[in-house]
Design an enzyme around this catalytic site. Structure first.
Site, PDB file in Angstrom:
ATOM      1  N   GLY A 132     -29.468  82.472  10.786  1.00  0.00           N
ATOM      2  CA  GLY A 132     -28.908  81.739  11.911  1.00  0.00           C
ATOM      3  C   GLY A 132     -29.835  81.801  13.101  1.00  0.00           C
ATOM      4  N   GLY A 148     -28.953  80.548  16.312  1.00  0.00           N
ATOM      5  CA  GLY A 148     -28.233  80.321  17.569  1.00  0.00           C
ATOM      6  C   GLY A 148     -28.509  81.471  18.525  1.00  0.00           C
ATOM      7  N   ALA A 158     -26.994  84.336  19.109  1.00  0.00           N
ATOM      8  CA  ALA A 158     -26.933  85.687  18.558  1.00  0.00           C
ATOM      9  C   ALA A 158     -28.149  85.959  17.680  1.00  0.00           C
ATOM     10  CB  ALA A 158     -25.643  85.873  17.756  1.00  0.00           C
ATOM     11  N   GLY A 159     -28.489  85.003  16.823  1.00  0.00           N
ATOM     12  CA  GLY A 159     -29.602  85.199  15.899  1.00  0.00           C
ATOM     13  C   GLY A 159     -30.934  85.351  16.622  1.00  0.00           C
ATOM     14  N   PHE A 172     -14.002  81.588  36.693  1.00  0.00           N
ATOM     15  CA  PHE A 172     -13.671  81.093  35.359  1.00  0.00           C
ATOM     16  C   PHE A 172     -12.313  81.669  34.970  1.00  0.00           C
ATOM     17  CE2 PHE A 172     -15.580  79.024  31.648  1.00  0.00           C
ATOM     18  CZ  PHE A 172     -16.541  78.253  32.266  1.00  0.00           C
ATOM     19  N   ASP A 202     -20.148  78.996   7.089  1.00  0.00           N
ATOM     20  CA  ASP A 202     -20.815  79.415   5.854  1.00  0.00           C
ATOM     21  C   ASP A 202     -20.864  80.945   5.708  1.00  0.00           C
ATOM     22  OD1 ASP A 202     -21.262  76.714   5.886  1.00  0.00           O
ATOM     23  OD2 ASP A 202     -23.453  76.833   5.932  1.00  0.00           O
ATOM     24  N   GLN A 254      -8.979  80.037  18.884  1.00  0.00           N
ATOM     25  CA  GLN A 254      -8.747  79.522  20.236  1.00  0.00           C
ATOM     26  C   GLN A 254      -8.803  77.999  20.312  1.00  0.00           C
ATOM     27  OE1 GLN A 254     -11.751  80.205  23.640  1.00  0.00           O
ATOM     28  NE2 GLN A 254      -9.903  81.304  24.206  1.00  0.00           N
ATOM     29  N   HIS A 303      -9.254  75.246  23.089  1.00  0.00           N
ATOM     30  CA  HIS A 303      -9.661  75.118  24.490  1.00  0.00           C
ATOM     31  C   HIS A 303      -8.767  74.076  25.143  1.00  0.00           C
ATOM     32  CE1 HIS A 303     -12.062  74.272  28.028  1.00  0.00           C
ATOM     33  NE2 HIS A 303     -12.839  75.299  27.743  1.00  0.00           N
ATOM     34  N   LEU A 345     -15.958  68.887  24.439  1.00  0.00           N
ATOM     35  CA  LEU A 345     -15.490  69.829  25.447  1.00  0.00           C
ATOM     36  C   LEU A 345     -15.771  69.381  26.878  1.00  0.00           C
ATOM     37  CD1 LEU A 345     -14.222  72.714  25.240  1.00  0.00           C
ATOM     38  CD2 LEU A 345     -16.377  73.463  26.223  1.00  0.00           C
ATOM     39  N   THR A 358     -15.950  71.510  30.179  1.00  0.00           N
ATOM     40  CA  THR A 358     -15.967  72.936  30.509  1.00  0.00           C
ATOM     41  C   THR A 358     -14.881  73.336  31.505  1.00  0.00           C
ATOM     42  OG1 THR A 358     -17.233  74.719  31.515  1.00  0.00           O
ATOM     43  CG2 THR A 358     -17.757  72.528  32.262  1.00  0.00           C
ATOM     44  N   GLU A 359     -14.444  74.589  31.338  1.00  0.00           N
ATOM     45  CA  GLU A 359     -13.541  75.210  32.289  1.00  0.00           C
ATOM     46  C   GLU A 359     -14.192  75.290  33.673  1.00  0.00           C
ATOM     47  OE1 GLU A 359     -11.523  78.397  30.147  1.00  0.00           O
ATOM     48  OE2 GLU A 359     -11.900  79.623  31.906  1.00  0.00           O
ATOM     49  N   ARG A 403      -7.051  80.948  28.671  1.00  0.00           N
ATOM     50  CA  ARG A 403      -7.059  79.707  27.897  1.00  0.00           C
ATOM     51  C   ARG A 403      -5.812  79.462  27.061  1.00  0.00           C
ATOM     52  NH1 ARG A 403     -13.333  79.283  26.026  1.00  0.00           N
ATOM     53  NH2 ARG A 403     -14.010  78.676  28.116  1.00  0.00           N
ATOM     54  N   HIS A 444     -11.685  75.349  19.123  1.00  0.00           N
ATOM     55  CA  HIS A 444     -12.876  75.726  19.869  1.00  0.00           C
ATOM     56  C   HIS A 444     -13.588  76.978  19.382  1.00  0.00           C
ATOM     57  CE1 HIS A 444     -15.497  75.728  23.295  1.00  0.00           C
ATOM     58  NE2 HIS A 444     -15.051  76.878  23.741  1.00  0.00           N
ATOM     59  N   ARG A 449      -9.991  84.811  23.590  1.00  0.00           N
ATOM     60  CA  ARG A 449     -11.260  85.039  24.284  1.00  0.00           C
ATOM     61  C   ARG A 449     -11.224  84.445  25.685  1.00  0.00           C
ATOM     62  NH1 ARG A 449     -15.971  81.949  25.224  1.00  0.00           N
ATOM     63  NH2 ARG A 449     -15.437  80.239  23.824  1.00  0.00           N
TER      64      ARG A 449
HETATM   65  C1  LIG Z   1     -18.752  72.843  23.337  1.00  0.00           C
HETATM   66  C2  LIG Z   1     -18.743  74.329  23.491  1.00  0.00           C
HETATM   67  C3  LIG Z   1     -18.915  74.898  24.737  1.00  0.00           C
HETATM   68  C4  LIG Z   1     -18.907  76.278  24.906  1.00  0.00           C
HETATM   69  N1  LIG Z   1     -19.095  76.812  26.151  1.00  0.00           N
HETATM   70  C5  LIG Z   1     -19.149  78.150  26.291  1.00  0.00           C
HETATM   71  C6  LIG Z   1     -19.395  78.740  27.574  1.00  0.00           C
HETATM   72  O1  LIG Z   1     -19.580  78.054  28.583  1.00  0.00           O
HETATM   73  N2  LIG Z   1     -19.435  80.081  27.665  1.00  0.00           N
HETATM   74  C7  LIG Z   1     -19.263  80.887  26.562  1.00  0.00           C
HETATM   75  O2  LIG Z   1     -19.342  82.094  26.702  1.00  0.00           O
HETATM   76  N3  LIG Z   1     -19.047  80.361  25.348  1.00  0.00           N
HETATM   77  C8  LIG Z   1     -18.969  79.014  25.186  1.00  0.00           C
HETATM   78  N4  LIG Z   1     -18.746  78.483  23.943  1.00  0.00           N
HETATM   79  C9  LIG Z   1     -18.722  79.368  22.782  1.00  0.00           C
HETATM   80  C10 LIG Z   1     -20.121  79.735  22.359  1.00  0.00           C
HETATM   81  O3  LIG Z   1     -21.011  78.735  22.753  1.00  0.00           O
HETATM   82  C11 LIG Z   1     -20.254  79.909  20.856  1.00  0.00           C
HETATM   83  O4  LIG Z   1     -19.265  80.785  20.413  1.00  0.00           O
HETATM   84  C12 LIG Z   1     -21.607  80.498  20.528  1.00  0.00           C
HETATM   85  O5  LIG Z   1     -22.617  79.685  21.038  1.00  0.00           O
HETATM   86  C13 LIG Z   1     -21.854  80.733  19.058  1.00  0.00           C
HETATM   87  O6  LIG Z   1     -23.174  81.215  18.912  1.00  0.00           O
HETATM   88  P1  LIG Z   1     -23.731  81.814  17.569  1.00  0.00           P
HETATM   89  O7  LIG Z   1     -25.106  82.274  17.822  1.00  0.00           O
HETATM   90  O8  LIG Z   1     -22.753  82.780  17.021  1.00  0.00           O
HETATM   91  O9  LIG Z   1     -23.713  80.556  16.574  1.00  0.00           O
HETATM   92  P2  LIG Z   1     -24.369  79.099  16.686  1.00  0.00           P
HETATM   93  O10 LIG Z   1     -25.015  78.836  17.985  1.00  0.00           O
HETATM   94  O11 LIG Z   1     -23.340  78.149  16.200  1.00  0.00           O
HETATM   95  O12 LIG Z   1     -25.536  79.183  15.652  1.00  0.00           O
HETATM   96  C14 LIG Z   1     -25.310  79.288  14.265  1.00  0.00           C
HETATM   97  C15 LIG Z   1     -26.650  79.291  13.593  1.00  0.00           C
HETATM   98  O13 LIG Z   1     -26.475  79.603  12.232  1.00  0.00           O
HETATM   99  C16 LIG Z   1     -27.173  78.699  11.432  1.00  0.00           C
HETATM  100  N5  LIG Z   1     -26.456  78.604  10.163  1.00  0.00           N
HETATM  101  C17 LIG Z   1     -25.155  78.325   9.953  1.00  0.00           C
HETATM  102  N6  LIG Z   1     -24.878  78.350   8.642  1.00  0.00           N
HETATM  103  C18 LIG Z   1     -26.043  78.668   8.015  1.00  0.00           C
HETATM  104  C19 LIG Z   1     -26.410  78.849   6.665  1.00  0.00           C
HETATM  105  N7  LIG Z   1     -25.535  78.696   5.665  1.00  0.00           N
HETATM  106  N8  LIG Z   1     -27.695  79.158   6.378  1.00  0.00           N
HETATM  107  C20 LIG Z   1     -28.609  79.288   7.369  1.00  0.00           C
HETATM  108  N9  LIG Z   1     -28.300  79.128   8.670  1.00  0.00           N
HETATM  109  C21 LIG Z   1     -27.033  78.834   8.980  1.00  0.00           C
HETATM  110  C22 LIG Z   1     -27.222  77.416  12.226  1.00  0.00           C
HETATM  111  O14 LIG Z   1     -28.339  76.665  11.847  1.00  0.00           O
HETATM  112  C23 LIG Z   1     -27.356  77.945  13.640  1.00  0.00           C
HETATM  113  O15 LIG Z   1     -28.713  78.172  13.921  1.00  0.00           O
HETATM  114  C24 LIG Z   1     -18.725  77.106  23.781  1.00  0.00           C
HETATM  115  C25 LIG Z   1     -18.550  76.544  22.525  1.00  0.00           C
HETATM  116  C26 LIG Z   1     -18.540  75.166  22.369  1.00  0.00           C
HETATM  117  C27 LIG Z   1     -18.291  74.592  21.012  1.00  0.00           C
END
Ligand SMILES: Cc1cc2nc3c(=O)[nH]c(=O)nc-3n(C[C@H](O)[C@H](O)[C@H](O)COP(=O)(O)OP(=O)(O)OC[C@H]3O[C@@H](n4cnc5c(N)ncnc54)[C@H](O)[C@@H]3O)c2cc1C
Ligand code: FES
Lengths: 580, 235
Positions: free
Chosen positions: A13, A15, A17-18, A119, A221, A240, A242, A252, A254-255, A286, A352, A394
């Protein structure tokens, strides 16, 4: 053709966290790390986050990590583990400063510091009133976090496998984690990644519902693979909604709009949140706001009797909207033809965020069972995980914080672990299981398209396992999901090729969504109380005597779902009634 | 609902020697996105139709393609704005892998070549580095880039010469060159002063028109050119 790679640490991943995890791993000399992601990292859904990331910096007014901790515990409806929450709130200040030093372009205060805004659910003096705690970069905070982390990965020379979809987790015969199997989307070849440690950071699964703020790629996944490999899933009934998604589309809003002063209004023009949350009003937590909106709609006070209410920002003025909320304005103009400077925005609650997921300890090590037995080498962080900082609900801005705090902790602990651990042996035939799955999906000549099954699942989950729940409705949903799982056995994949076969991958992803819909519904039926985002009309109150505990659901070898529990960690704040 | 015709340039590397147009008829609402129409075709008519997508609201940069001849994100264009006959083709200038999916590696290589990360080796303070609202505003526009490649693949200079670093990479260099906290503007300006750098830009403005984030790209490129000429990033 099967390819094999060997690494010390794998991050699945790209994103928030990754990438944070990868940055920490890449600082460790001699450690071989790879990031495997089905999307180009910059396409991850972290980039869609808008409102902000919180930390008690106190840049504009007094604030303290203890206040933040209290708000998070209360927001979680006392289901969050207080040891994890304490770690997160304490490390928040440091990690936000670190992001700034990495180059993150935060919006600024008059004296050049990181700007902050209020917020939902974030308060001063343990609930006395709103506090400015959310650090932001206009309304594209997630985009800036994702870009900044990706930039720093490039700087540190991280190895990326982009557009590789992980389809299985490998456990060695002695129960240690030893790698993953990935499908190279471009070529359709399988790759075995053999490693000492694997971190799942694959994000959420909001695509179970029909109205959602989540990307097409958010198909859970990682969560589904873990379940299939015998790992329990924690607190899956807590999902959750939103309060403010664009009507019908779910995109979305935003809040932060309410943080800047926007208010919700029903068909009578009434600012109805004053009735539901006298102190915090539109900035209540929320779950509270989403329920209030749904109630207004159900009682006929939606706009023109329809399924939406208004989010009104017209009194904020063009300056605030264009400078602090430019993307929101753009979304409304593009998709609705509505200009938020002059007209209110039609909104409805939207699926959300997953509070539940793969259970971990505070170092992101995946744990099983009531006494938290560690699976050596397996980690999870971000939305995929349940370290249980969010409990039953959350608070806004706490997820981006969760990503960076626990992304960092996972990287640090994996680096420590890899220094002493040896490489466990691979199981025999590591690709056997997934090859059988894909062969079956490709062999079907007659059946229904994945999209049809997916739509039916999304509709039934929206109707019965949404904001308001009750036993009989959820039983209908469960029966439907199980019927769909049956029909899924003959799902029709039309593309039989190897190269960039997204038809096949979408069908495989649907299998994940169906499994998670099943676990969510089973967990929700089982919990006979209302807490946080889990609101049951047949059990309207919180029941601490029987239900102050985490749910764990495991798939047995025979395919049944078994439910067990583990206790909530309570340190500083005893459960109290929750009012805003 | 009404029925529209999508004319899509298809290419499957496993079966086709060259790309060919195919027509699909599909029922859409006027408020549907072009991405929704493509998805309907894929889900209910022809599963082999292949394109990238994720966020579906213009923030992830996955689905840039040519829609009626211009580079757009399929998720940011509504059906009511494109008429009843829509032509859909992949971006120009990159190798087509399958249908709308092009090889993005050269694009990311150009991006990486401009040092797209903050460089500041002085010891950071305990707290945040301070930055005035005006200094932050200086590079705000170029922080919006989502790396969708709509700009670079609309640029005639890039079509003529694929070695040209391209507008997207320059935008990402600009984001750091004009950040008061960064110390490596000189190194980036040297890179962009190269043969394949900013001077290939002929100020045609295609990039600015193509950008789904409305970044004033030509203006940003102009600022970089000026900084090279005057050896200074002062406004
Ligand atoms: C529209 C929206 C607005 C938000 N706004 C806020 C905010 O203002 N403040 C806040 O704190 N939170 C907010 N959130 C929540 C927060 O953004 C998410 O919970 C967070 O970004 C998730 O990050 P992540 O790194 O866990 O996953 P993601 O960013 O979803 O990344 C997942 C990664 O995993 C990879 N992946 C997935 N499946 C596989 C697989 N099978 N094999 C290989 N790679 C895979 C994808 O390619 C991607 O790179 C929001 C969420 C949304 C939807
Ligand atoms: S799908 Fe994300 S930009 Fe279009």
């Amino acid at each position: 053709m099967i390819h094999t790679h060997t690494y010390d640490a794998l991050v699945v991943g790209g994103g928030g966290a990754g990438l944070m995890s990868a940055i920490y791993l890449s600082r460790e000399p001699g450690l071989r790390t790879a990031v495997i992601s089905k999307l180009y990292p910059t396409r991850s859904h972290t980039g869609a986050a808008q409102g902000g990331v919180c930390a008690a910096l106190g840049n504009l007014e007094e604030d303290h990590p203890e206040w933040h901790m209290f708000d998070t515990v209360k927001g979680s409806d006392y289901l969050g583990d207080q040891d994890s929450i304490e770690v997160m709130c304490n490390e928040a200040v440091d990690v936000i400063i670190e992001l700034e030093h990495m180059g993150l372009p935060f919006s600024r205060t008059e004296d050049g510091k990181i700007a902050q805004r209020p917020f939902g659910g974030h308060t001063h003096h343990f609930g006395q009133g709103p506090v400015r705690r959310s650090c932001y970069a206009a309304d594209r905070t997630g985009h800036m976090i994702l870009q900044t982390l990706y930039q720093n990965c490039i700087k540190n020379g991280v190895d990326f496998y982009d557009e590789f979809q992980v389809v299985d987790l490998l456990l060695s015969p002695d129960g240690r984690c030893c790698g993953v199997v990935a499908w190279h989307i471009d070529t359709g070849d399988l790759h075995v990644f053999h490693a000492k440690a694997v971190n799942f950071t694959t994000g959420g699964f909001g695509r179970i519902w029909s109205i959602t703020s989540n990307a097409h790629a958010n198909t859970g996944d990682g969560v589904a693979i873990a379940l299939r490999r015998g790992i329990p899933l924690e607190d899956m009934e807590f999902y959750q909604f939103h309060p403010t998604g664009i009507y019908k589309l779910g995109i979305l809003i935003t809040e932060g709009v309410r943080g800047e002063g926007g208010v919700l209004r029903n068909d009578h023009g009434e600012r109805f949140m004053e009735r539901y949350a006298p102190t915090m009003k539109d900035l209540a937590s929320r779950d509270v706001v989403a329920r209030a909106i749904s109630r207004e709609i159900r009682e006929g006070r939606g706009i023109n009797g329809k399924k939406y209410v208004y989010l009104d920002a017209t009194h904020l003025g063009a300056d605030v909207i264009e400078n602090k909320l430019p993307d929101i304005a753009d979304f409304c103009r593009t998709y609705l033809g509505v200009d938020p400077v002059r007209e209110p925005m039609p909104i409805q609650p939207t699926a959300h965020y997953a509070m539940g997921g793969i259970p971990t300890d505070i170092d992101c090590r995946v744990v099983t069972g009531p006494d938290n037995t560690v699976i050596p080498g397996f980690y999870a962080a971000g939305e995929v995980a349940c370290v249980s900082v969010h409990g039953a609900n959350r608070l806004g801005t706490n997820s981006l914080l969760d990503l960076v705090v626990f992304g960092r902790r996972s990287g640090l602990d994996m680096a420590r672990f890899c220094k002493t651990a040896d490489l466990p042996p691979l199981p025999e035939n590591p690709t056997e299981r997934i090859e059988a799955t894909f062969a079956r999906l490709l062999a079907t000549e007659k059946g229904e398209p994945a999209a049809k099954l997916r739509e039916e699942m999304q509709d039934v989950m929206q109707d019965h396992v949404g904001i308001f729940r009750e036993g009989p409705g959820m039983e209908i949903a469960l029966a439907k999901v199980r019927e769909l799982q049956e029909r899924y056995r003959s799902v029709l994949v039309l593309d039989k090729g190897k190269r960039f076969n997204t038809d096949l991958l979408e069908a495989w992803e649907l299998g994940n969504l169906l499994d998670l819909a099943e676990v969510t519904t089973v967990s929700a039926i089982n919990r006979t109380e209302s807490r946080g985002a889990h609101m049951r009309e047949d059990y309207e109150t919180r029941d601490d005597v029987n239900w102050l505990k985490h749910t764990l659901v495991t798939r047995s070898d025979e395919g049944a779902l078994d439910i067990t529990y583990k206790p909530v960690t309570i340190t500083r704040f005893q459960p109290k009634e929750r009012v805003y | 609902m009404k029925t529209v015709t999508l004319t899509i340039l298809r290419f499957n590397p496993e079966t086709d020697r060259e790309a060919a147009y195919r027509e699909y008829r599909v029922d859409v609402e006027p408020t549907d996105r072009v991405l929704d129409a493509l998805s309907k075709v894929k889900w209910y008519q022809d599963g082999t139709l292949t394109f990238r997508r994720s966020c579906a609201h213009g923030v992830c940069g996955s689905d840039a393609m040519r829609i009626n001849g211009v580079n757009r994100l399929a998720c940011k264009v509504l059906m009511r704005d494109v008429g009843d006959r829509v032509t859909i083709e992949p971006l120009m200038g990159f190798r087509v892998i399958k249908d709308m999916v092009v090889d993005m590696e050269p694009f990311f290589a150009q991006y990486r070549s401009v040092l797209p990360f903050m460089i500041n080796d002085s010891r950071p303070p305990q707290r945040e580095r301070l930055q005035s609202i005006a200094d932050r505003e200086r590079f705000d526009d170029t922080t919006k880039c989502i790396l969708c490649a709509a700009c670079t693949t609309s640029c005639p200079s890039f079509w003529a010469n694929e070695e040209f670093v391209g507008p997207a990479a320059i935008v990402n260099a600009h984001r750091f060159i004009f950040d008061s906290r960064d110390e490596a503007a000189g190194a980036r300006l040297d890179i962009l002063n190269d043969r394949e750098g900013v001077w290939r830009c002929r100020t045609i403005f295609n990039c600015t028109e193509a950008c789904p984030r409305e970044i004033r790209i030509t203006k940003a490129i102009g600022e970089v050119k000026k900084a090279i000429l005057y050896g200074s990033t002062a406004p």
